[in-house]
Design an enzyme around this catalytic site. Structure first.
Site, PDB file in Angstrom:
ATOM      1  N   CYS A   1      62.654  55.105  83.555  1.00  0.00           N
ATOM      2  CA  CYS A   1      61.748  56.157  83.205  1.00  0.00           C
ATOM      3  C   CYS A   1      60.855  56.088  82.327  1.00  0.00           C
ATOM      4  O   CYS A   1      61.058  54.978  81.432  1.00  0.00           O
ATOM      5  CB  CYS A   1      62.642  57.334  82.893  1.00  0.00           C
ATOM      6  SG  CYS A   1      63.910  56.989  81.821  1.00  0.00           S
TER       7      CYS A   1
ATOM      8  N   GLU B   1      60.061  67.162  78.392  1.00  0.00           N
ATOM      9  CA  GLU B   1      58.980  66.762  79.412  1.00  0.00           C
ATOM     10  C   GLU B   1      58.992  67.619  80.443  1.00  0.00           C
ATOM     11  O   GLU B   1      59.997  68.306  80.882  1.00  0.00           O
ATOM     12  CB  GLU B   1      59.741  65.197  79.641  1.00  0.00           C
ATOM     13  CG  GLU B   1      59.859  64.416  78.487  1.00  0.00           C
ATOM     14  CD  GLU B   1      60.521  63.116  78.865  1.00  0.00           C
ATOM     15  OE1 GLU B   1      60.047  62.165  78.392  1.00  0.00           O
ATOM     16  OE2 GLU B   1      61.221  62.884  79.926  1.00  0.00           O
TER      17      GLU B   1
END
Length: 188
Positions: free
Chosen positions: A75, A122
């Site tokens: 990620c 996010e």
């Protein structure tokens, strides 16, 4: 084979977005993760090997947020002026030494704090890929890796919820519910 190279810097500029994923500016990675965080573009990758096991990584002890926690395969964030596809392939190569086609599944927004150190805030795009071959984890990013069956991931999350990143838990629940077919082994 283990590598150790620095591939991330707190000063690199990330893409700030609104809730609809429209670019609204840029800020350093450090600023994006400070305090309550600034909403920025991110991605999560889940990789499946030929045996149908999912590659998990344990984050490096040097990570500012959630060090030594288990998480998805890879990620990160696209950097300023970097296309998502380029960022995905760059980061897989940098973190775990893998290249493979990826398939977009969905986006979700989350905000969660880590102790009094900072936060993730996010808009995250979630991808899955199927790979065959060796991995080469980067020790500056990844402390450990393991391949797990879905049942093993469920057991890990249940037995040690604080030892797993919160975004991975959320993604895993949605992957199991809405995209379980994408988590199966792909054989030629």
């Amino acid at each position: 084979m283990r590598r150790k190279e620095v591939v991330s810097d707190p000063s690199e500029e990330l893409v700030l977005v609104d809730a609809a994923d429209n670019e609204i500016g840029h800020a350093s990675k450090a600023a994006c993760h400070a305090s309550d965080g600034l909403l920025h573009r991110a991605f999560s990758i889940h990789l499946v090997n030929p045996d149908g096991k999912i590659l998990l990584q344990r984050r490096s002890s040097t990570k500012r947020l959630w060090p030594l926690c288990w998480s998805n395969s890879c990620c990160s964030h696209p950097r300023r002026n970097e296309a998502m596809e380029k960022a995905l392939q760059r980061r897989m190569r940098e973190e775990i030494g893998v290249q493979c086609p990826l398939f977009f599944l969905y986006k979700f927004q989350y905000q969660v704090g880590y102790r009094d150190i900072g936060s993730e805030n996010e808009l995250c795009s979630v991808f899955v890929g199927h790979y065959d071959g060796d991995i080469s984890p980067n020790a500056s990013e990844v402390a450990d890796v393991r391949h797990c069956s879905p049942a093993e991931i469920d057991a890990l999350i249940e037995s040690d919820p604080d030892g797993v990143t919160p975004w991975f838990v959320s993604e895993w629940q949605q992957l199991q519910r809405d995209h379980s077919g994408m988590l199966r082994a792909r054989r030629p």
